[in-house]
Write an enzyme that holds these catalytic residues in place. Structure first.
Site, PDB file in Angstrom:
ATOM      1  N   SER A  49       7.662 -34.000 -17.734  1.00  0.00           N
ATOM      2  CA  SER A  49       6.827 -33.712 -16.576  1.00  0.00           C
ATOM      3  C   SER A  49       7.449 -32.589 -15.763  1.00  0.00           C
ATOM      4  CB  SER A  49       6.690 -34.973 -15.721  1.00  0.00           C
ATOM      5  OG  SER A  49       5.899 -34.713 -14.598  1.00  0.00           O
ATOM      6  N   GLY A  50       6.656 -31.595 -15.424  1.00  0.00           N
ATOM      7  CA  GLY A  50       7.134 -30.470 -14.632  1.00  0.00           C
ATOM      8  C   GLY A  50       7.392 -29.222 -15.448  1.00  0.00           C
ATOM      9  N   CYS A  51       7.384 -29.344 -16.773  1.00  0.00           N
ATOM     10  CA  CYS A  51       7.548 -28.163 -17.621  1.00  0.00           C
ATOM     11  C   CYS A  51       6.246 -27.376 -17.624  1.00  0.00           C
ATOM     12  CB  CYS A  51       7.893 -28.555 -19.058  1.00  0.00           C
ATOM     13  SG  CYS A  51       9.646 -28.675 -19.370  1.00  0.00           S
ATOM     14  N   GLN A  52       6.377 -26.069 -17.656  1.00  0.00           N
ATOM     15  CA  GLN A  52       5.203 -25.198 -17.689  1.00  0.00           C
ATOM     16  C   GLN A  52       4.453 -25.368 -19.007  1.00  0.00           C
ATOM     17  OE1 GLN A  52       6.217 -21.078 -17.257  1.00  0.00           O
ATOM     18  NE2 GLN A  52       4.147 -20.478 -16.770  1.00  0.00           N
ATOM     19  N   SER A  53       5.186 -25.587 -20.088  1.00  0.00           N
ATOM     20  CA  SER A  53       4.564 -25.779 -21.398  1.00  0.00           C
ATOM     21  C   SER A  53       4.535 -27.269 -21.719  1.00  0.00           C
ATOM     22  CB  SER A  53       5.343 -25.020 -22.472  1.00  0.00           C
ATOM     23  OG  SER A  53       6.695 -25.429 -22.483  1.00  0.00           O
TER      24      SER A  53
END
Length: 142
Positions: A49-53
């Site tokens: 959670s929170g990753c751009q990808s």
């Protein structure tokens, strides 16, 4: 089992690249070393959670508890992130569950490989999220 480059091999390979374009190509090629990510692990539990990808990281332990061995799985829809995952897995290879839970590989990634200075802010944040996920999963497994 995949043989990722050792810490020293990673550093040597990074140092032998002439510029960051070559380093990006090397990172992308490292991502191709990742084993297939099991479809049944593509769940919210392993999603970073929170990753751009879209990125998943899963840590599993040996069926024999006394072995204390781990296996890491990772996937991202970004080629660069796949390569970063491979670098991270390289640094964890050969470590047992306790070591994975306690080792801090951030200084190597940030200072020696200089990833923070040469990646976008969101990718740098993603590295921290991936490392936090691995350590959380390792501590939970202990």
């Amino acid at each position: 089992m995949i043989n990722f480059p050792t810490k020293n091999q990673l550093l040597q390979n990074f140092l032998s690249c002439i510029n960051w374009e070559e380093k990006y190509i090397y990172i992308i090629n490292l991502g191709k070393l990742l084993p297939a990510f099991p479809e049944n692990m593509r769940t919210q539990e392993y999603l970073i959670s929170g990753c751009q990808s879209q990125t998943w990281i899963a840590l599993t332990t040996s069926a024999r508890p006394h072995d204390n061995l781990i296996k890491l799985y990772g996937y991202s829809d970004s080629s660069i992130v796949k390569g970063i995952i491979a670098i991270i897995f390289s640094l964890y290879q050969g470590l047992n569950l306790q070591e994975v839970a306690n080792v801090d590989i951030k200084p190597f990634l940030i200072n020696q490989l200089e990833l923070r200075q040469n990646l976008s802010m969101s990718r740098s944040q993603g590295i921290h999220l991936i490392l936090d996920s691995i350590q959380t999963q390792a501590k939970f497994a202990l």
